[in-house]
Design a protein around this motif. Structure first.
Motif, PDB file in Angstrom:
ATOM      1  N   GLY A  82       0.673  -1.050   0.407  1.00  0.00           N
ATOM      2  CA  GLY A  82       0.035  -0.025  -0.099  1.00  0.00           C
ATOM      3  C   GLY A  82       0.947   0.935   0.403  1.00  0.00           C
ATOM      4  O   GLY A  82       0.113   2.334  -0.463  1.00  0.00           O
ATOM      5  N   GLN A  83       2.207   1.722   0.514  1.00  0.00           N
ATOM      6  CA  GLN A  83       3.043   2.881   0.948  1.00  0.00           C
ATOM      7  C   GLN A  83       3.505   2.840  -0.692  1.00  0.00           C
ATOM      8  O   GLN A  83       3.522   4.156  -1.166  1.00  0.00           O
ATOM      9  CB  GLN A  83       3.900   1.576   2.018  1.00  0.00           C
ATOM     10  N   ILE A  84       3.642   1.568  -1.319  1.00  0.00           N
ATOM     11  CA  ILE A  84       4.267   1.637  -3.423  1.00  0.00           C
ATOM     12  C   ILE A  84       3.737   2.233  -3.520  1.00  0.00           C
ATOM     13  O   ILE A  84       3.319   2.265  -4.745  1.00  0.00           O
ATOM     14  CB  ILE A  84       5.190   0.407  -3.469  1.00  0.00           C
ATOM     15  N   ILE A  85       1.928   1.888  -3.074  1.00  0.00           N
ATOM     16  CA  ILE A  85       0.783   2.039  -4.518  1.00  0.00           C
ATOM     17  C   ILE A  85       0.548   3.368  -4.052  1.00  0.00           C
ATOM     18  O   ILE A  85       0.050   4.121  -4.799  1.00  0.00           O
ATOM     19  CB  ILE A  85      -0.435   1.428  -4.418  1.00  0.00           C
ATOM     20  N   ARG A  86       0.892   3.659  -2.532  1.00  0.00           N
ATOM     21  CA  ARG A  86      -0.168   5.160  -2.588  1.00  0.00           C
ATOM     22  C   ARG A  86       1.247   6.135  -3.257  1.00  0.00           C
ATOM     23  O   ARG A  86       0.698   6.740  -3.910  1.00  0.00           O
ATOM     24  CB  ARG A  86       0.217   4.989  -1.134  1.00  0.00           C
ATOM     25  N   LYS A  87       2.155   6.104  -2.754  1.00  0.00           N
ATOM     26  CA  LYS A  87       3.711   7.135  -4.062  1.00  0.00           C
ATOM     27  C   LYS A  87       3.256   6.549  -4.819  1.00  0.00           C
ATOM     28  O   LYS A  87       3.674   8.051  -5.863  1.00  0.00           O
ATOM     29  CB  LYS A  87       5.074   6.474  -2.971  1.00  0.00           C
ATOM     30  N   ALA A  88       3.232   5.744  -5.964  1.00  0.00           N
ATOM     31  CA  ALA A  88       3.339   5.609  -7.397  1.00  0.00           C
ATOM     32  C   ALA A  88       2.194   6.457  -7.966  1.00  0.00           C
ATOM     33  O   ALA A  88       2.026   6.856  -8.786  1.00  0.00           O
ATOM     34  CB  ALA A  88       3.081   4.261  -7.650  1.00  0.00           C
ATOM     35  N   LEU A  89       0.893   7.165  -7.110  1.00  0.00           N
ATOM     36  CA  LEU A  89      -0.338   7.393  -7.490  1.00  0.00           C
ATOM     37  C   LEU A  89      -0.502   8.571  -7.976  1.00  0.00           C
ATOM     38  O   LEU A  89      -0.769   9.406  -9.230  1.00  0.00           O
ATOM     39  CB  LEU A  89      -1.182   7.777  -6.572  1.00  0.00           C
ATOM     40  N   THR A  90       0.855   9.389  -7.456  1.00  0.00           N
ATOM     41  CA  THR A  90       1.394  10.622  -8.202  1.00  0.00           C
ATOM     42  C   THR A  90       2.119  10.800  -9.032  1.00  0.00           C
ATOM     43  O   THR A  90       2.346  12.481  -9.294  1.00  0.00           O
ATOM     44  CB  THR A  90       1.748  11.031  -6.273  1.00  0.00           C
ATOM     45  N   GLU A  91       3.334   9.449  -8.852  1.00  0.00           N
ATOM     46  CA  GLU A  91       3.971   9.620  -9.967  1.00  0.00           C
ATOM     47  C   GLU A  91       3.356   9.590 -11.376  1.00  0.00           C
ATOM     48  O   GLU A  91       1.966   8.775 -11.693  1.00  0.00           O
ATOM     49  CB  GLU A  91       5.134   9.125 -10.196  1.00  0.00           C
ATOM     50  N   GLU A  92       3.514   9.569 -12.520  1.00  0.00           N
ATOM     51  CA  GLU A  92       3.794   9.264 -13.932  1.00  0.00           C
ATOM     52  C   GLU A  92       4.280   7.518 -14.265  1.00  0.00           C
ATOM     53  O   GLU A  92       4.979   6.400 -13.497  1.00  0.00           O
ATOM     54  CB  GLU A  92       5.235  10.292 -15.315  1.00  0.00           C
ATOM     55  N   LYS A  93       3.022   7.267 -15.378  1.00  0.00           N
ATOM     56  CA  LYS A  93       2.782   4.971 -15.168  1.00  0.00           C
ATOM     57  C   LYS A  93       2.908   5.294 -16.366  1.00  0.00           C
ATOM     58  O   LYS A  93       2.173   6.122 -17.565  1.00  0.00           O
ATOM     59  CB  LYS A  93       1.981   4.917 -14.210  1.00  0.00           C
ATOM     60  N   GLN A  94       3.621   3.803 -16.912  1.00  0.00           N
ATOM     61  CA  GLN A  94       3.911   3.563 -18.012  1.00  0.00           C
ATOM     62  C   GLN A  94       2.758   2.377 -18.155  1.00  0.00           C
ATOM     63  O   GLN A  94       2.403   1.630 -16.648  1.00  0.00           O
ATOM     64  CB  GLN A  94       5.043   2.589 -17.978  1.00  0.00           C
ATOM     65  N   VAL A  95       1.544   2.481 -19.083  1.00  0.00           N
ATOM     66  CA  VAL A  95       0.295   1.961 -18.790  1.00  0.00           C
ATOM     67  C   VAL A  95       0.430   1.246 -20.387  1.00  0.00           C
ATOM     68  O   VAL A  95       0.517   1.510 -21.317  1.00  0.00           O
ATOM     69  CB  VAL A  95      -0.805   3.113 -19.086  1.00  0.00           C
ATOM     70  N   SER A  96       0.298  -0.370 -20.200  1.00  0.00           N
ATOM     71  CA  SER A  96       0.058  -1.176 -21.030  1.00  0.00           C
ATOM     72  C   SER A  96      -1.710  -1.594 -20.625  1.00  0.00           C
ATOM     73  O   SER A  96      -2.385  -1.666 -19.995  1.00  0.00           O
ATOM     74  CB  SER A  96       0.880  -2.439 -21.356  1.00  0.00           C
ATOM     75  N   THR A  97      -2.308  -2.478 -21.749  1.00  0.00           N
ATOM     76  CA  THR A  97      -3.812  -2.777 -21.771  1.00  0.00           C
ATOM     77  C   THR A  97      -3.025  -4.325 -22.487  1.00  0.00           C
ATOM     78  O   THR A  97      -1.917  -5.147 -22.662  1.00  0.00           O
ATOM     79  CB  THR A  97      -4.127  -2.956 -23.030  1.00  0.00           C
ATOM     80  N   LYS A  98      -4.344  -5.198 -21.582  1.00  0.00           N
ATOM     81  CA  LYS A  98      -4.199  -6.953 -21.830  1.00  0.00           C
ATOM     82  C   LYS A  98      -5.244  -7.324 -22.766  1.00  0.00           C
ATOM     83  O   LYS A  98      -5.099  -7.006 -23.868  1.00  0.00           O
ATOM     84  CB  LYS A  98      -4.065  -7.367 -20.509  1.00  0.00           C
ATOM     85  N   THR A  99      -6.132  -7.757 -21.723  1.00  0.00           N
ATOM     86  CA  THR A  99      -7.644  -7.630 -23.068  1.00  0.00           C
ATOM     87  C   THR A  99      -8.784  -7.006 -23.733  1.00  0.00           C
ATOM     88  O   THR A  99      -9.114  -7.663 -24.623  1.00  0.00           O
ATOM     89  CB  THR A  99      -8.176  -9.262 -21.824  1.00  0.00           C
ATOM     90  N   SER A 100      -8.437  -5.603 -23.200  1.00  0.00           N
ATOM     91  CA  SER A 100      -8.917  -5.153 -24.172  1.00  0.00           C
ATOM     92  C   SER A 100      -8.540  -3.642 -23.736  1.00  0.00           C
ATOM     93  O   SER A 100      -7.500  -3.482 -22.417  1.00  0.00           O
ATOM     94  CB  SER A 100     -10.345  -5.321 -23.349  1.00  0.00           C
ATOM     95  N   ALA A 101      -9.360  -3.197 -24.684  1.00  0.00           N
ATOM     96  CA  ALA A 101      -8.561  -1.160 -23.801  1.00  0.00           C
ATOM     97  C   ALA A 101      -8.728  -1.045 -22.255  1.00  0.00           C
ATOM     98  O   ALA A 101      -8.153   0.130 -22.324  1.00  0.00           O
ATOM     99  CB  ALA A 101      -9.275  -0.301 -25.243  1.00  0.00           C
ATOM    100  N   ALA A 102      -9.785  -1.573 -21.735  1.00  0.00           N
ATOM    101  CA  ALA A 102     -10.173  -1.159 -20.660  1.00  0.00           C
ATOM    102  C   ALA A 102     -10.146  -2.161 -19.898  1.00  0.00           C
ATOM    103  O   ALA A 102      -9.734  -1.453 -18.152  1.00  0.00           O
ATOM    104  CB  ALA A 102     -11.843  -0.824 -21.112  1.00  0.00           C
ATOM    105  N   ASP A 103      -8.803  -3.193 -20.228  1.00  0.00           N
ATOM    106  CA  ASP A 103      -8.370  -3.461 -19.191  1.00  0.00           C
ATOM    107  C   ASP A 103      -6.465  -3.348 -18.848  1.00  0.00           C
ATOM    108  O   ASP A 103      -6.138  -3.586 -19.850  1.00  0.00           O
ATOM    109  CB  ASP A 103      -7.696  -4.914 -19.625  1.00  0.00           C
ATOM    110  N   LEU A 104      -6.306  -2.835 -17.955  1.00  0.00           N
ATOM    111  CA  LEU A 104      -4.859  -2.035 -18.175  1.00  0.00           C
ATOM    112  C   LEU A 104      -4.236  -3.056 -17.318  1.00  0.00           C
ATOM    113  O   LEU A 104      -3.817  -3.454 -16.209  1.00  0.00           O
ATOM    114  CB  LEU A 104      -5.404  -0.774 -17.050  1.00  0.00           C
ATOM    115  N   VAL A 105      -2.479  -2.312 -17.541  1.00  0.00           N
ATOM    116  CA  VAL A 105      -1.573  -2.816 -16.085  1.00  0.00           C
ATOM    117  C   VAL A 105      -0.547  -1.802 -16.116  1.00  0.00           C
ATOM    118  O   VAL A 105      -0.498  -1.526 -17.454  1.00  0.00           O
ATOM    119  CB  VAL A 105      -1.176  -4.396 -16.390  1.00  0.00           C
ATOM    120  N   THR A 106      -0.134  -1.802 -15.581  1.00  0.00           N
ATOM    121  CA  THR A 106       1.420  -1.147 -15.183  1.00  0.00           C
ATOM    122  C   THR A 106       2.516  -1.570 -14.587  1.00  0.00           C
ATOM    123  O   THR A 106       2.652  -3.015 -13.637  1.00  0.00           O
ATOM    124  CB  THR A 106       0.647   0.440 -13.729  1.00  0.00           C
ATOM    125  N   GLU A 107       3.784  -0.593 -14.326  1.00  0.00           N
ATOM    126  CA  GLU A 107       4.995  -1.581 -13.549  1.00  0.00           C
ATOM    127  C   GLU A 107       4.503  -1.391 -12.376  1.00  0.00           C
ATOM    128  O   GLU A 107       5.136  -2.405 -11.400  1.00  0.00           O
ATOM    129  CB  GLU A 107       5.429  -0.175 -14.297  1.00  0.00           C
TER     130      GLU A 107
END
Length: 293
Positions: free
Chosen positions: A36-61
């Motif tokens: 949770g600490q890592i996720i909370r910090k990452a919320l404020t940062e730029e993200k590399q975003v990819s898709t999986k099964t659809s354009a709405a199914d996202l994944v990040t680093e």
């Protein structure tokens, strides 16, 4: 930062000295807080975003990083255990639940929320033995709410016992759902039709918050009366199922039968009457089973 109720949550349901899973749950709580600490910090940062099964199914680093952190720590501590984790499954790992002690992990539930900095984001860790769910830990990262449930020992949020609502009448109910990753016209038509059916039955409202695990925690806390979804996965459902049941609620299949964790469909409610009504009212949206991957 540790939520104020973390110590109380662990003390609220003490295990016997020979309890084989007490240490597992304690480790899960610590890993959820660390993630949770890592996720909370990452919320404020730029993200590399990819898709999986659809354009709405996202994944990040961050999804990958947090999952690797949790799984690596658990493998080191419990080398004989098995794992079902969202991103590993997306990468091709088999999603099989057998009798072995098995961790079921969603590293970042609400990834679309996370990408947009919408703060409804959680980490979810469930644990099953002999194909029976033993405990669940869900951490709402931004609000620092730690939800825990242990089979036969109750459910808690930051140390305070959870209790579902006892609403049985749909006309007095607030219902939660999620859209699911499939967005083709036929699926969307069914999704909207199901919402319309419940609203025509005079439900107070239907809400979509973007995190199935936290929606289910709201149900466990009594803030909502029911939840249904097609297209969620075992890692969305495992931890929350224990929490809801230990809060006095019902979790079952949309057919009205027992829950099948791999079926990608669920109805949950504070009462059997509410769960049964919704199961009978909604139309099925078909998704492939998790164990068919």
């Amino acid at each position: 930062m540790k939520p104020s109720g973390e110590q109380e949550a662990s003390e609220a349901a003490p295990a016997s000295p020979d309890d084989p899973w007490k240490e597992c749950m304690e480790v899960a709580v610590q890993l959820a807080l660390r993630a949770g600490q890592i996720i909370r910090k990452a919320l404020t940062e730029e993200k590399q975003v990819s898709t999986k099964t659809s354009a709405a199914d996202l994944v990040t680093e961050t999804d990958h990083f947090v999952e690797n952190l949790i799984v690596s720590a658990l493998k080191e501590k419990f080398p004989s255990h098995r794992f079902i984790a969202e991103e590993a499954t997306a990468a091709g790992s088999k999603c099989i639940l057998n009798d072995s002690p098995t961790w079921i992990i969603d590293p970042v539930d609400g990834t679309c929320n996370f990408v947009h900095r919408f703060p409804t984001v959680a980490v979810s860790i469930g644990f099953a033995v002999n194909q029976e769910l033993e405990f669940g830990v869900i951490y709402h990262c931004t609000e620092e709410r730690l939800y825990t449930g242990r089979r036969g020992q109750g459910a808690f949020c930051n140390g305070k016992r959870l209790q579902v609502s006892k609403v049985t009448d749909i006309s007095k109910a607030l219902i939660l759902t999620e859209i699911g990753p499939k967005r083709d016209p036929d699926t969307l038509k069914l999704f909207l039709s199901n919402m319309e059916r419940l609203l025509r039955a005079q439900a107070h409202g239907v809400r979509v918050i973007g995190s199935s695990t936290l929606a289910l925690c709201h149900l466990a806390s009594g803030a909502a009366d029911a939840y249904y979804q097609f297209g969620l996965h075992c890692w969305d459902l495992a931890a929350a199922t224990v929490i809801i049941r230990e809060a006095g609620g019902v979790v079952m299949d949309t057919s009205g039968g027992p829950l099948d964790l791999m079926s990608c469909r669920v109805v949950a409610a504070g009462t059997q009457e509410m769960a049964t009504f919704i199961a009978q009212e909604i139309q099925t949206i078909h998704y492939r089973r998790d164990d068919e991957n």
